[in-house]
Motif scaffolding. Structure first.
Motif, short mmCIF file in Angstrom:
data_model
loop_
_atom_site.label_atom_id
_atom_site.label_comp_id
_atom_site.label_asym_id
_atom_site.label_seq_id
_atom_site.Cartn_x
_atom_site.Cartn_y
_atom_site.Cartn_z
N PHE A 8 0.87 -1.17 0.00
CA PHE A 8 0.00 0.00 0.00
C PHE A 8 0.91 1.22 0.00
CE2 PHE A 8 -3.89 2.04 0.31
CZ PHE A 8 -4.01 2.87 1.42
N TYR A 9 0.74 2.10 -0.98
CA TYR A 9 1.62 3.25 -1.14
C TYR A 9 0.87 4.54 -0.79
CZ TYR A 9 4.84 0.11 -3.45
OH TYR A 9 5.71 -0.93 -3.71
N LEU A 10 1.51 5.33 0.05
CA LEU A 10 0.91 6.56 0.51
C LEU A 10 1.77 7.75 0.14
CD1 LEU A 10 -0.19 5.23 3.97
CD2 LEU A 10 -1.75 6.39 2.40
N CYS A 11 1.13 8.75 -0.44
CA CYS A 11 1.80 10.01 -0.76
C CYS A 11 1.38 11.04 0.28
CB CYS A 11 1.38 10.46 -2.16
SG CYS A 11 2.11 12.02 -2.69
N ALA A 12 2.28 11.92 0.63
CA ALA A 12 1.98 12.94 1.63
C ALA A 12 2.67 14.25 1.26
CB ALA A 12 2.43 12.49 3.02
N SER A 13 2.20 15.33 1.86
CA SER A 13 2.85 16.61 1.65
C SER A 13 2.89 17.38 2.97
CB SER A 13 2.12 17.44 0.59
OG SER A 13 0.86 17.88 1.07
N SER A 14 3.76 18.36 3.05
CA SER A 14 3.80 19.24 4.21
C SER A 14 4.18 20.63 3.74
CB SER A 14 4.79 18.73 5.26
OG SER A 14 6.11 18.80 4.79
N LYS A 15 3.84 21.61 4.60
CA LYS A 15 4.06 23.00 4.23
C LYS A 15 5.54 23.30 3.98
CE LYS A 15 0.63 26.37 5.52
NZ LYS A 15 0.03 27.19 6.55
N GLY A 16 6.38 22.71 4.75
CA GLY A 16 7.80 22.96 4.60
C GLY A 16 8.59 21.89 5.29
N ARG A 17 9.86 22.11 5.42
CA ARG A 17 10.72 21.09 5.99
C ARG A 17 10.66 21.07 7.52
NH1 ARG A 17 16.59 22.77 4.09
NH2 ARG A 17 15.47 22.98 2.14
N ASN A 18 10.11 22.14 8.13
CA ASN A 18 10.14 22.25 9.59
C ASN A 18 8.90 21.75 10.29
OD1 ASN A 18 12.72 23.34 9.63
ND2 ASN A 18 11.92 25.39 9.18
N THR A 19 8.19 20.87 9.63
CA THR A 19 7.02 20.28 10.27
C THR A 19 6.91 18.81 9.91
OG1 THR A 19 4.60 20.32 10.47
CG2 THR A 19 5.52 21.04 8.37
N GLY A 20 6.46 18.03 10.91
CA GLY A 20 6.19 16.62 10.64
C GLY A 20 4.72 16.39 10.43
N GLU A 21 3.95 17.47 10.39
CA GLU A 21 2.52 17.35 10.17
C GLU A 21 2.29 17.12 8.69
OE1 GLU A 21 0.10 20.48 11.74
OE2 GLU A 21 -1.66 19.82 10.61
N LEU A 22 2.11 15.86 8.33
CA LEU A 22 1.94 15.48 6.94
C LEU A 22 0.47 15.32 6.61
CD1 LEU A 22 4.74 12.76 6.53
CD2 LEU A 22 4.91 15.24 6.37
N PHE A 23 0.13 15.67 5.39
CA PHE A 23 -1.22 15.46 4.87
C PHE A 23 -1.11 14.32 3.87
CE2 PHE A 23 -3.47 19.19 6.46
CZ PHE A 23 -2.41 19.95 6.93
N PHE A 24 -1.85 13.27 4.13
CA PHE A 24 -1.74 12.07 3.31
C PHE A 24 -2.88 11.96 2.31
CE2 PHE A 24 1.66 9.42 4.98
CZ PHE A 24 1.91 9.97 6.23
N GLY A 25 -2.58 11.33 1.18
CA GLY A 25 -3.61 10.92 0.26
C GLY A 25 -4.25 9.63 0.75
N GLU A 26 -5.18 9.11 -0.04
CA GLU A 26 -5.91 7.90 0.38
C GLU A 26 -5.17 6.63 0.04
OE1 GLU A 26 -10.49 9.52 0.47
OE2 GLU A 26 -9.88 8.14 -1.12
N GLY A 27 -4.10 6.73 -0.69
CA GLY A 27 -3.26 5.58 -0.95
C GLY A 27 -3.56 4.86 -2.25
N SER A 28 -2.57 4.10 -2.71
CA SER A 28 -2.70 3.24 -3.89
C SER A 28 -2.25 1.85 -3.52
CB SER A 28 -1.83 3.76 -5.04
OG SER A 28 -2.26 5.01 -5.51
N ARG A 29 -3.09 0.87 -3.82
CA ARG A 29 -2.70 -0.52 -3.49
C ARG A 29 -2.20 -1.19 -4.77
NH1 ARG A 29 -2.88 -3.48 0.68
NH2 ARG A 29 -4.24 -2.08 1.83
N LEU A 30 -0.95 -1.59 -4.73
CA LEU A 30 -0.32 -2.25 -5.87
C LEU A 30 -0.19 -3.74 -5.58
CD1 LEU A 30 1.30 -2.31 -8.55
CD2 LEU A 30 3.34 -1.75 -7.20
N THR A 31 -0.66 -4.54 -6.51
CA THR A 31 -0.53 -5.99 -6.40
C THR A 31 0.20 -6.52 -7.62
OG1 THR A 31 -2.64 -6.11 -5.22
CG2 THR A 31 -1.78 -8.17 -6.11
N VAL A 32 1.25 -7.28 -7.36
CA VAL A 32 1.99 -7.90 -8.46
C VAL A 32 1.51 -9.34 -8.62
CG1 VAL A 32 4.25 -8.66 -9.25
CG2 VAL A 32 3.98 -6.44 -8.15
N LEU A 33 1.10 -9.65 -9.85
CA LEU A 33 0.52 -10.97 -10.12
C LEU A 33 1.61 -11.97 -10.54
CD1 LEU A 33 -2.52 -9.64 -12.12
CD2 LEU A 33 -2.48 -10.35 -9.72
#
Lengths: 113, 114
Positions: free
Chosen positions: A88-113
């Motif tokens: 499960f892959y999650l992307c996130a963003s933050s206002k700058g480098r001085n915060t750990g308060e991340l805003f996450f997307g809902e994620g992408s689930r990758l399955t390799v067959l």
């Protein structure tokens, strides 16, 4: 409505194929991140970018690549060199480098067959 | 090498009572700690943080305590509500060039029963 959009939500890949996961944000955030989550484990950092045209490896970057050509976008490519890409892959963003308060997307689930 | 550990995979609490979630860390360079909450099929959302210069931070029903000597932090939720049922992750950062480079614990599933 500001936020982070990840696509696709679900993705299936055959072994040996590269896939690219999209991440777009309209929060005007400078920093963006990719994390991976496996069952029973915490999130692990793959890559991060603090400004456009610059990115750094995280703890598990092998087999992955990224680009940051625009502030809004931070796509992740899972290459065939990644030995265990199902996760499960999650992307996130933050206002700058001085915060750990991340805003996450809902994620992408990758399955390799 | 798990630098941030949440040793309780799950916790069950009655509505109205206190929920206490625990987290231990091993890296002495960590100086900034956070808790995130995650509902199924959603990304985590930031809950509360604490800097290593403090030992307590409060935000409404949520309080985080930090014991640096024991390398231990805990999240208290009082009173617990059914809507608090979720997976809770603690995370730590060494600050420096990027506070967003977080190391996460494995998560604790909190279930609050009505």
């Amino acid at each position: 409505d500001g936020g982070i959009t990840q696509s696709p939500k679900y993705l299936f890949r055959k072994e040996g194929q590269n896939v690219t996961l999209s991440c777009e944000q309209n929060l005007n955030h400078d920093a963006m991140y990719w994390y991976r989550q496996d069952p029973g484990q915490g999130l692990r950092l793959i890559y991060y970018s603090q400004i456009v045209n610059d990115f750094q490896k995280g703890d598990i970057a092998e087999g992955y690549s990224v680009s940051r050509e625009k502030k809004e976008s931070f796509p992740l490519t899972v290459t065939s060199a990644q030995k265990n890409p199902t996760a499960f892959y999650l992307c996130a963003s933050s206002k700058g480098r001085n915060t750990g308060e991340l805003f996450f997307g809902e994620g992408s689930r990758l399955t390799v067959l | 090498d798990q630098q941030v550990k949440q040793n309780s995979p799950s916790l069950s609490v009655q509505e109205g009572r206190i929920s206490i979630l625990n987290c231990d860390y091993t890296n002495s360079m960590f100086d900034y700690f956070l808790w995130y909450k995650k509902y199924p099929a959603e990304g985590p959302t930031f809950l509360i943080s604490i800097s290593s210069i403090k030992d307590k931070n409060e935000d409404g029903r949520f309080t985080v305590f930090l014991n640096k000597s024991a390398k231990h932090l805990s999240l208290h939720i009082v009173p617990s509500q059914p809507g608090d049922s979720a997976v809770y992750f603690c995370a730590a950062s060494a600050g420096g060039t990027s506070y967003g480079k977080l190391t996460f614990g494995q998560g604790t599933i909190l279930t609050v029963h009505p």
